[in-house]
Design an enzyme around this catalytic site. Structure first.
Site, PDB file in Angstrom:
ATOM      1  N   ASP A  22      25.722  26.533   3.300  1.00 53.93           N
ATOM      2  CA  ASP A  22      25.155  27.881   3.226  1.00 53.93           C
ATOM      3  C   ASP A  22      25.199  28.593   4.578  1.00 53.93           C
ATOM      4  OD1 ASP A  22      23.543  29.913   1.708  1.00 53.93           O
ATOM      5  OD2 ASP A  22      22.089  29.469   3.283  1.00 53.93           O
TER       6      ASP A  22
ATOM      7  N   GLU B 112      30.236  28.828   2.519  1.00 52.61           N
ATOM      8  CA  GLU B 112      29.682  30.065   1.990  1.00 52.61           C
ATOM      9  C   GLU B 112      29.625  31.050   3.143  1.00 52.61           C
ATOM     10  OE1 GLU B 112      26.645  33.098   0.962  1.00 52.61           O
ATOM     11  OE2 GLU B 112      26.280  31.507   2.409  1.00 52.61           O
TER      12      GLU B 112
HETATM   13  C1  OTU Z   1      23.024  32.865   1.333  1.00 47.92           C
HETATM   14  O1  OTU Z   1      23.372  34.228   1.279  1.00 47.92           O
HETATM   15  C2  OTU Z   1      22.432  32.485  -0.014  1.00 47.92           C
HETATM   16  O2  OTU Z   1      23.416  32.584  -0.994  1.00 47.92           O
HETATM   17  C3  OTU Z   1      21.263  33.383  -0.303  1.00 47.92           C
HETATM   18  O3  OTU Z   1      20.725  33.163  -1.577  1.00 47.92           O
HETATM   19  C4  OTU Z   1      20.228  33.146   0.761  1.00 47.92           C
HETATM   20  O4  OTU Z   1      19.205  34.090   0.624  1.00 47.92           O
HETATM   21  C5  OTU Z   1      20.815  33.263   2.175  1.00 47.92           C
HETATM   22  O5  OTU Z   1      22.065  32.615   2.329  1.00 47.92           O
HETATM   23  C6  OTU Z   1      19.889  32.591   3.152  1.00 47.92           C
HETATM   24  O6  OTU Z   1      19.890  31.202   2.972  1.00 47.92           O
HETATM   25  O7  OTU Z   1      24.042  34.012   4.149  1.00 47.92           O
HETATM   26  O8  OTU Z   1      26.753  33.904   4.440  1.00 47.92           O
HETATM   27  O9  OTU Z   1      24.191  39.315   0.172  1.00 47.92           O
HETATM   28  O10 OTU Z   1      25.307  36.951   0.385  1.00 47.92           O
HETATM   29  O11 OTU Z   1      22.599  36.405   2.574  1.00 47.92           O
HETATM   30  C7  OTU Z   1      26.153  34.909   3.728  1.00 47.92           C
HETATM   31  C8  OTU Z   1      23.674  38.517   1.129  1.00 47.92           C
HETATM   32  C9  OTU Z   1      24.734  34.540   3.364  1.00 47.92           C
HETATM   33  C10 OTU Z   1      24.036  37.079   0.880  1.00 47.92           C
HETATM   34  C11 OTU Z   1      23.927  36.359   2.160  1.00 47.92           C
HETATM   35  C12 OTU Z   1      24.347  34.936   2.028  1.00 47.92           C
END
Ligand code: OTU
Length: 649
Positions: free
Chosen positions: A286, A328
């Site tokens: 993440d 991600e």
């Molecule tokens: C990711 O999100 C997760 O998918 C989100 O659910 C979390 O809130 C976030 O991390 C924090 O853990 O960090 O690399 O539109 O796409 O926040 C991108 C915004 C991220 C999300 C972005 C994403």
């Protein structure tokens, strides 16, 4: 190996032999071979972030001892999987692989419950199951599980580590891989590391980015965007107990980890490998873009973030080569492609990465009924390395951010800002004649940017169509849902079906009644599975049966079409029509041409589109029918129809 890497390898290999002493000879040899094979990658990944430190050598020793211990602890069954995967390194690229993504509690209450619904997973034909964040989180609010309090525990309401291990093992027995989130960038303020830091332990304080006053944070802020401008403005939070400012990119309770500190690397590697030893096969890493901070930059996609990911990958390769890493990173195309390991990192960084741009283009094109922007943007999109795969999705658990640059928009004759405004208006249903039913997520007052929440079905117009009880509109909405799925099943990667989309579940506004969720509209598209609704998939004539069958037929078509293997390149085609979107998948068996009608009207395109690719006997791999050529050498597509054209005499 470089002389430096070789010298350090010789230092660490002797103690490793001791740790492995109890293992059979062949097992010891395998580990040593892998260690030697990946040592350069590991060493190169760790050098830029850490080599300048005095404790670099002891750190390497600790790390390698951790790798050896993790290997000793790895089960026979998983070691067999490692061997199998070493013979089939592209396993995650297979056209037979289809992913399914859900929150354990929303799907089946808890991990044991998931085992009661394996028939459903079989019915979908999923070979890859992403269990959304399930490690122990802080009490709500916890960002849907992305604020981990204990990486060694499963959230008690969902079960235990043993339950997770049992589920992984049962699924593995059926050839199904489990994917789990590993939140690398931050942990919860309530995590033990943060607790120790807050109680004055300097060793733990170093695991976070903290500052005595606003001087440095203000310098950083000059270049930092805000991820949650509405609910968590700014990137730093003052902690009363510490009396210091803490780096919190996301919510105030999510403390960014200081990856400049080797201890963070050790802890996360340990976490990853212990989960791998429980049977997790894919890690969704993440927020990887944020791992490294550098003053004067937006602190995303820094070279050291890539170094760290390469090093982490090398650790998996040594201990558990069955494991795949998925990045991600919701970033611009030229930044994104780096996470799949380009140039000197070829094959070394991540196996998978989310294709955010395809998702955004799908929704943008559905709204405009004009494929120009999609075709041009994706034509320019860098080709991914042949040994990787995209994570392809129509919807996920997050909002949709209109990641369309001004430059790409201009290329299609659009104004970027105006187009993004239009898309937000369209998907909230504010635009005249829009049938979409989404909600705004995080209005940014500084940029007027609005992201969108809503389920696939509701954004595709189904909620509206059902309300007005219009059969034609219902039918068109279903076709839009299927169009999205055809796209992700054919494009080149693992299609990730988000729970509920296969049943056309509509928006769930019940989050508004939950105090800790009501400010986060992403819960709108995270509905609970209703098993009575799911059962209706078996009753012909129901909406659920229609959508489920449509998705299932597309999945079946994908599985019998080897051209769709992710190692096959994806080349966008100019269809000489701004109503259809087309791409070629040139495969040794012959090229496949995919064509998608993005409108509610019939569309035609020239057979030349296929003939230019060497396809003369036109056959559609989706409907398993020969394609009729109309007068003027045209092929006709029904509203929102997709075809996968092959040459079949
Ligand atoms: C990711 O999100 C997760 O998918 C989100 O659910 C979390 O809130 C976030 O991390 C924090 O853990 O960090 O690399 O539109 O796409 O926040 C991108 C915004 C991220 C999300 C972005 C994403």
């Amino acid at each position: 190996m470089s002389p430096e890497a070789k010298a350090s390898f010789e230092n660490i290999v002797a103690p490793v032999r001791e740790t492995l002493a109890e293992l059979p000879k062949r097992d010891r040899a395998i580990f040593e071979l892998r260690l030697a094979h990946s040592w350069q990658d590991l060493f190169d990944g760790l050098t830029p972030p850490y080599a300048g430190r005095e404790d670099f050598e002891p750190f390497l020793e600790k790390l390698v001892s951790l790798l050896a211990c993790s290997y000793v602890a790895r089960s026979e069954e998983l070691k067999m999987l490692d061997l199998r995967r070493s013979l089939d390194t592209g396993w995650f690229q297979s056209e037979r692989l289809v992913g399914y993504v859900f929150y354990v509690d929303r799907f089946a209450k808890d991990l044991k419950g998931v085992r009661d619904h394996l028939d459903y997973l079989r019915d979908i034909g999923a070979g890859y199951i992403h269990l959304m964040p399930l490690l122990q989180t802080r009490p709500e609010p916890n960002d849907g599980g992305y604020a981990v309090m204990d990486y060694r525990m499963v959230e008690p309401e969902l079960g235990t580590m043993d339950d997770l291990e049992a589920l992984c093992s049962e699924l593995r027995g059926e050839g199904v891989s489990v994917c789990l989130d590993l939140v690398l960038n931050h942990c919860a303020r309530e995590h033990d590391w943060a607790k120790k830091a807050r109680s004055g332990d300097l060793e733990y304080l170093k695991m976070f980015h903290t500052f005595p006053d606003r001087t440095i944070p203000d310098e950083y802020e000059k270049h930092l965007p805000e991820v949650f401008p509405e609910t968590a403005p700014g990137n730093f939070t003052f902690d009363e107990k510490l009396g210091r400012w803490v780096w919190t990119t996301f919510h105030d309770y999510q403390w960014d980890l200081a990856w400049s500190e080797p201890r963070v690397f050790l802890e996360m590697t340990d976490t990853l490998l212990s989960l791998a030893n429980r049977g997790v096969e894919v890690f969704r890493l993440d927020a990887v873009a944020f791992l490294w901070k550098r003053l004067g930059t937006d602190c995303q996609n820094q070279p050291e973030a890539h170094d760290l990911l390469q090093a982490l990958r090398a650790c998996s390769r040594i201990v558990a080569p069955a494991v795949a890493h998925k990045a991600e990173a919701i970033v611009a195309p030229h930044d994104l492609i780096q996470y799949l390991g380009t140039n000197s990192r070829y094959g070394k960084e991540s196996d998978l990465a989310y294709h955010n741009s395809l998702m955004v283009q799908f929704w943008s094109t559905l709204a405009t009924r004009d494929t120009t922007l999609m075709t041009r943007t994706l034509t320019k999109f860098p080709e991914k390395p042949a040994n990787t795969a995209w994570g392809l999705y129509v919807r996920g658990h997050d909002d949709i951010g209109w990641a369309i640059t001004g430059e790409d928009a201009a290329d299609a004759g659009l104004n970027g800002f105006a187009h993004r405004e239009f898309l937000s208006d369209y998907y909230t249903g504010d635009f005249p004649d829009s049938q979409a039913r989404g909600e705004v997520y995080q209005l940014n007052p500084a940029t007027a940017d609005r992201r969108i929440s809503g389920t696939t079905a509701s954004l595709a117009g189904l909620e509206y169509a059902l309300e007005v009880e219009d059969e034609t509109l219902i039918d068109l909405a279903i076709k839009r849902i299927l169009l999205g799925h055809a796209l992700i099943l054919g494009y080149g990667g693992i299609p990730l079906i988000f729970m509920g989309d296969e049943l056309a579940l509509r928006n769930d506004p019940s989050y508004l009644d939950e105090p800790d969720k009501k400010t986060d509209s992403r819960w709108l598209h995270r509905p609970k599975m209703d098993w009575r609704t799911a059962d209706r998939r078996k009753q012909p004539g129901t909406l659920e049966a229609q959508v489920f069958r449509g998705v299932s037929e597309l999945i079946a078509a994908r599985k019998r079409t080897p051209h769709l293997h992710a190692a096959t390149p994806t080349r966008i085609l100019d269809a000489y029509s701004n109503r259809v979107f087309a791409f070629a998948r040139p495969h040794p068996l012959g090229t496949l041409v995919a064509v998608h009608n993005f409108t509610e009207d019939e569309q035609r395109f020239q057979t030349d589109l296929a003939r230019a690719e060497g396809i003369y006997n036109l056959y559609d791999a989706i409907s398993e029918r020969r394609i009729r050529v109309e007068t003027g050498d045209m092929i006709e597509l029904a509203p929102y129809q997709s075809v996968w054209i092959l040459d079949r005499p």
